[in-house]
Design a protein around this motif. Structure first.
Motif, PDB file in Angstrom:
ATOM      1  N   VAL A 290      93.563  43.735  23.177  1.00  0.00           N
ATOM      2  CA  VAL A 290      92.227  43.152  22.964  1.00  0.00           C
ATOM      3  C   VAL A 290      91.431  44.012  21.985  1.00  0.00           C
ATOM      4  O   VAL A 290      90.891  43.517  20.989  1.00  0.00           O
ATOM      5  N   ARG A 291      91.402  45.296  22.248  1.00  0.00           N
ATOM      6  CA  ARG A 291      90.590  46.162  21.381  1.00  0.00           C
ATOM      7  C   ARG A 291      91.204  46.304  19.997  1.00  0.00           C
ATOM      8  O   ARG A 291      90.495  46.371  18.991  1.00  0.00           O
ATOM      9  N   GLY A 292      92.548  46.315  19.952  1.00  0.00           N
ATOM     10  CA  GLY A 292      93.228  46.404  18.650  1.00  0.00           C
ATOM     11  C   GLY A 292      92.939  45.166  17.811  1.00  0.00           C
ATOM     12  O   GLY A 292      92.674  45.254  16.606  1.00  0.00           O
TER      13      GLY A 292
ATOM     14  N   ILE B 118      90.317  40.157  14.504  1.00  0.00           N
ATOM     15  CA  ILE B 118      91.059  38.987  14.987  1.00  0.00           C
ATOM     16  C   ILE B 118      90.431  38.569  16.318  1.00  0.00           C
ATOM     17  O   ILE B 118      90.162  39.422  17.167  1.00  0.00           O
ATOM     18  N   GLU B 119      90.212  37.259  16.492  1.00  0.00           N
ATOM     19  CA  GLU B 119      89.704  36.780  17.787  1.00  0.00           C
ATOM     20  C   GLU B 119      90.864  36.773  18.774  1.00  0.00           C
ATOM     21  O   GLU B 119      91.975  36.345  18.409  1.00  0.00           O
TER      22      GLU B 119
ATOM     23  N   LEU C 222      98.654  47.838  21.011  1.00  0.00           N
ATOM     24  CA  LEU C 222      98.112  47.924  19.648  1.00  0.00           C
ATOM     25  C   LEU C 222      99.213  47.575  18.629  1.00  0.00           C
ATOM     26  O   LEU C 222      98.987  46.819  17.679  1.00  0.00           O
ATOM     27  N   GLY C 223     100.408  48.099  18.867  1.00  0.00           N
ATOM     28  CA  GLY C 223     101.531  47.831  17.955  1.00  0.00           C
ATOM     29  C   GLY C 223     101.874  46.348  17.903  1.00  0.00           C
ATOM     30  O   GLY C 223     102.306  45.836  16.864  1.00  0.00           O
ATOM     31  N   ALA C 224     101.674  45.648  19.019  1.00  0.00           N
ATOM     32  CA  ALA C 224     101.973  44.204  19.040  1.00  0.00           C
ATOM     33  C   ALA C 224     100.999  43.455  18.137  1.00  0.00           C
ATOM     34  O   ALA C 224     101.402  42.561  17.374  1.00  0.00           O
ATOM     35  N   VAL C 225      99.723  43.812  18.207  1.00  0.00           N
ATOM     36  CA  VAL C 225      98.729  43.170  17.337  1.00  0.00           C
ATOM     37  C   VAL C 225      99.116  43.419  15.871  1.00  0.00           C
ATOM     38  O   VAL C 225      99.160  42.487  15.052  1.00  0.00           O
TER      39      VAL C 225
END
Ligand code: F6P
Length: 324
Positions: free
Chosen positions: A24-26, A32-33, A274-277
């Protein structure tokens, strides 16, 4: 990519919230929404989709379970179910997904992409640590430490009463929890589905220990062992040893799935979320993000699901050597 969704699916594991938080934060950091999808694929089908803000994940990094809830969805196994899920995503213009779960979750995501073209990056979230493409999965370290705490306590009473304990830990098809907490807990024997352990050898090891004045023993059994569960194995050993030992069984069960995640799990989950985003932003699809030798890696779902991650023979040998 302007709008993405995140969800948890399959068995929960400690650290899933830290992963959701990082996703979410990433996403927000990268403009990005991001939407949270509740109850895994079931909520995708029924439209339980909520906009996430930085605040919606406050005070969650230390919590076990999953704030987005989870499910093992039967309806998503059908094409009708997946079509409904696609229509719900369209309503919110969701163009990519982050799926936190295990092999069933990733199998569903791959089928979904092939039918409807929505890309997914998966984060390995399971206490079983049974996924190829990552050294550890989110929740494994916490589960091992929870089981270890229980084993230490059982050892106290086993020693006081001169008893043999069969302790069953989780791991449907995988002995990872068993081998780690068995070694760390000083178990005499560890029984895992990956290797055959003859019950004659188990009986012999107990007898040899007895002859060396060992009065109590701990045997850690992974629930998926080929000889059966701990209760069944204990029964067979009682028969094989003519009830010579005072044998007790303890099944640890779902306590291994809960509780505050360890620092290791929180850090792993944060890196993977974070890596997924960032993986979705780079155009990755149908891949599981993992950490191998401390480096982030992306492994095709097909490999993560089908390739095996064997337990090292060195660890298996060590149990025998150190239990003399
Ligand atoms: O996959 C994680 C796991 O905890 C396994 O170790 C265990 O066999 C299974 O889930 C239990 O699932 P459930 O909570 O649905 O009974």
């Amino acid at each position: 990519m302007k709008k993405i969704g995140v969800f948890t699916s399959g068995g929960d594991s400690p650290g899933m919230n830290a992963c959701i938080r990082a996703a979410v934060r990433g996403a927000i950091y990268h403009n990005i929404e991001i939407f949270g999808i509740k109850h895994g694929y079931n909520g995708m089908i029924s439209g339980e989709i909520i906009k996430m803000s930085s605040h919606s994940v406050s005070n969650t990094i230390q919590k076990g379970g999953t704030i987005l809830k989870t499910a093992r969805s039967k309806e998503f196994l059908t094409v009708e179910g997946r079509k409904k899920a696609y229509e719900q995503l369209l309503k919110h213009n969701i163009e990519g997904l982050i799926a936190i779960g295990g092999d069933g979750t990733f199998t569903g995501a791959e089928v979904f992409y092939n039918e409807f073209g929505i890309p997914t990056v998966g984060c390995p979230g399971t206490i079983d640590n049974d996924l190829f493409g990552t050294d550890y999965t989110i929740g494994y370290d916490t589960a091992v430490n929870t089981a270890l705490d229980a084993i230490d306590k059982i050892r106290d009473t086993a020693d006081s009463h001169d008893r043999v304990f069969f302790i069953e830990v989780m791991g449907r098809d995988s002995g990872y929890i068993a081998i780690f907490c068995g070694i760390a807990g000083g178990a005499e024997i560890v029984m895992v589905p990956e290797t055959l352990t003859s019950l004659d050898t188990v009986a012999e090891t107990l007898n040899q220990g007895w002859n060396r004045s060992k009065t109590s023993s701990i045997i850690v059994v992974a629930e998926g062992d080929e000889e059966g569960n701990a209760t069944e194995i204990a029964k067979k050993i009682r028969e094989k040893t003519n009830n010579k030992f005072d044998i007790k069984v303890s099944t640890l069960g779902h306590i291994q799935r809960g509780g505050a995640p360890t620092a290791r799990d929180r850090i792993l989950a944060s890196r993977l979320g974070l890596g997924a985003v960032e993986g979705l932003m780079k155009g990755y699809k149908n891949v599981m993000i993992g950490v191998v030798n401390e480096q982030l890696t992306y492994t095709p779902f097909a490999d993560a699901i089908s390739k095996s991650k064997p337990i090292s023979q060195e660890l298996i040998n060590m149990v025998n050597i150190l239990s003399i």
